[in-house]
Design a protein around this motif. Structure first.
Motif, PDB file in Angstrom:
ATOM      1  N   GLU A  38       0.816  -1.211   0.000  1.00  0.00           N
ATOM      2  CA  GLU A  38       0.000   0.000   0.000  1.00  0.00           C
ATOM      3  C   GLU A  38       0.849   1.259   0.000  1.00  0.00           C
ATOM      4  O   GLU A  38       0.558   2.229  -0.710  1.00  0.00           O
ATOM      5  N   ASP A  39       1.913   1.258   0.803  1.00  0.00           N
ATOM      6  CA  ASP A  39       2.751   2.454   0.907  1.00  0.00           C
ATOM      7  C   ASP A  39       3.418   2.806  -0.421  1.00  0.00           C
ATOM      8  O   ASP A  39       3.777   3.960  -0.651  1.00  0.00           O
ATOM      9  N   GLY A  40       3.564   1.797  -1.280  1.00  0.00           N
ATOM     10  CA  GLY A  40       4.219   2.044  -2.565  1.00  0.00           C
ATOM     11  C   GLY A  40       3.281   2.593  -3.624  1.00  0.00           C
ATOM     12  O   GLY A  40       3.725   2.996  -4.704  1.00  0.00           O
ATOM     13  N   SER A  42       1.760   5.365  -4.526  1.00  0.00           N
ATOM     14  CA  SER A  42       1.674   6.821  -4.427  1.00  0.00           C
ATOM     15  C   SER A  42       1.211   7.378  -5.771  1.00  0.00           C
ATOM     16  O   SER A  42       1.252   6.688  -6.797  1.00  0.00           O
ATOM     17  N   LEU A  43       0.776   8.624  -5.767  1.00  0.00           N
ATOM     18  CA  LEU A  43       0.377   9.247  -7.025  1.00  0.00           C
ATOM     19  C   LEU A  43       1.554   9.287  -7.987  1.00  0.00           C
ATOM     20  O   LEU A  43       1.386   9.094  -9.199  1.00  0.00           O
ATOM     21  N   ARG A  44       2.735   9.522  -7.440  1.00  0.00           N
ATOM     22  CA  ARG A  44       3.925   9.578  -8.298  1.00  0.00           C
ATOM     23  C   ARG A  44       4.199   8.213  -8.938  1.00  0.00           C
ATOM     24  O   ARG A  44       4.518   8.116 -10.125  1.00  0.00           O
ATOM     25  N   ALA A  45       4.057   7.135  -8.138  1.00  0.00           N
ATOM     26  CA  ALA A  45       4.313   5.794  -8.665  1.00  0.00           C
ATOM     27  C   ALA A  45       3.292   5.423  -9.734  1.00  0.00           C
ATOM     28  O   ALA A  45       3.639   4.841 -10.767  1.00  0.00           O
ATOM     29  N   ALA A  54       2.605  13.498 -12.493  1.00  0.00           N
ATOM     30  CA  ALA A  54       1.741  13.231 -11.342  1.00  0.00           C
ATOM     31  C   ALA A  54       0.590  14.225 -11.267  1.00  0.00           C
ATOM     32  O   ALA A  54      -0.536  13.869 -10.885  1.00  0.00           O
ATOM     33  N   ASP A  63      -7.212  12.176  -4.857  1.00  0.00           N
ATOM     34  CA  ASP A  63      -6.185  11.611  -3.982  1.00  0.00           C
ATOM     35  C   ASP A  63      -6.012  10.127  -4.279  1.00  0.00           C
ATOM     36  O   ASP A  63      -6.709   9.548  -5.113  1.00  0.00           O
ATOM     37  N   ARG A  64      -5.086   9.506  -3.558  1.00  0.00           N
ATOM     38  CA  ARG A  64      -4.779   8.098  -3.769  1.00  0.00           C
ATOM     39  C   ARG A  64      -5.949   7.189  -3.382  1.00  0.00           C
ATOM     40  O   ARG A  64      -6.222   6.184  -4.044  1.00  0.00           O
ATOM     41  N   ASP A  65      -6.654   7.532  -2.302  1.00  0.00           N
ATOM     42  CA  ASP A  65      -7.726   6.666  -1.831  1.00  0.00           C
ATOM     43  C   ASP A  65      -8.841   6.519  -2.859  1.00  0.00           C
ATOM     44  O   ASP A  65      -9.465   5.455  -2.960  1.00  0.00           O
ATOM     45  N   TRP A 129      -5.699  -0.915   1.491  1.00  0.00           N
ATOM     46  CA  TRP A 129      -5.925   0.419   2.016  1.00  0.00           C
ATOM     47  C   TRP A 129      -6.703   0.354   3.319  1.00  0.00           C
ATOM     48  O   TRP A 129      -7.241  -0.700   3.681  1.00  0.00           O
TER      49      TRP A 129
END
Length: 214
Positions: A38-40, A42-45, A54, A63-65, A129
């Motif tokens: 989950e931590d990986g 990200s919007l950037r990823a 991004a 957002d990511r969620d 999440w």
């Protein structure tokens, strides 16, 4: 000079913004299928996976969620389709199977999805999440509460049919279907983590028949 990933992706033509939205969701799903935690995500990823900047994501998701919500919804749709196909009568057959056979086929299909696609299955139940946190987001809201209800409804309907057929003694099919789902989910979660355990050959039948009161 090497161009960045955002430069490598051709721009969508006018009216194709929905395609980019779908690509963003698919990119997040692909990362999860590859084992990224989950931590990986990200919007950037996700943007890097798609090949966009991004900032371009914000035109489609705040957002990511909200991206992960769509990933989970799509995964439940996949599961529902898998279950529906498994419970259809055999091609060319005009004879409908018994209600118990249909319920057993439903549970077998559920387990096959979970055991054959463990990373996609993990997406469904909080392995990706924090649903409680996501629910506080105005962009997500009450949608979290309806996740999986269509799939659960298939279990309730299958058990209702068993009761109507006289093969189940359930007096509360909603509650018993919930117990059955939890039982099947528990087995699907424990089985891959205990490869050396000597599981009884009829363990699934025991779970289904016991919890469905057949």
């Amino acid at each position: 000079m090497q161009s960045n990933s955002a430069d490598q992706r051709p721009r969508n033509r006018r009216g194709e913004g929905s395609r980019l939205r779908d690509e963003i969701v698919q990119a997040a799903a692909d990362l999860l299928d590859e084992g990224v935690n989950e931590d990986g995500i990200s919007l950037r990823a996700v943007a890097r996976q798609v090949g966009i900047a991004a900032q371009s994501i914000y035109a489609h998701f705040p957002d990511r969620d909200t991206i992960l919500l769509e990933v989970v919804k799509n995964a439940f749709t996949e599961l529902g389709t898998h279950l529906s196909r498994a419970t259809l009568p055999a091609e060319g057959s005009t004879v409908e199977g018994s209600a118990v056979d249909s319920l057993s086929a439903l549970c077998d299909a559920y387990l096959s999805f979970a055991l054959e696609r463990p990373r996609r299955y993990r997406i469904l139940f909080g392995g990706v999440w924090d649903a409680s946190r996501a629910k506080s987001s105005p962009a997500v809201g009450d949608e979290v509460e309806t996740l999986g209800q269509d799939v659960f409804g298939m279990f309730v309907s299958a058990l209702d049919r068993c009761v109507s057929e006289g093969s189940s003694t359930s007096t509360d099919t909603y509650a018993d279907a919930a117990a059955l789902w939890v039982g099947i989910h528990g087995y699907a979660s424990v089985r891959p983590a205990t490869p050396e355990f000597r599981w009884p050959d009829d363990v699934v039948r025991r779970i289904v028949y016991g919890l469905a009161k057949i």
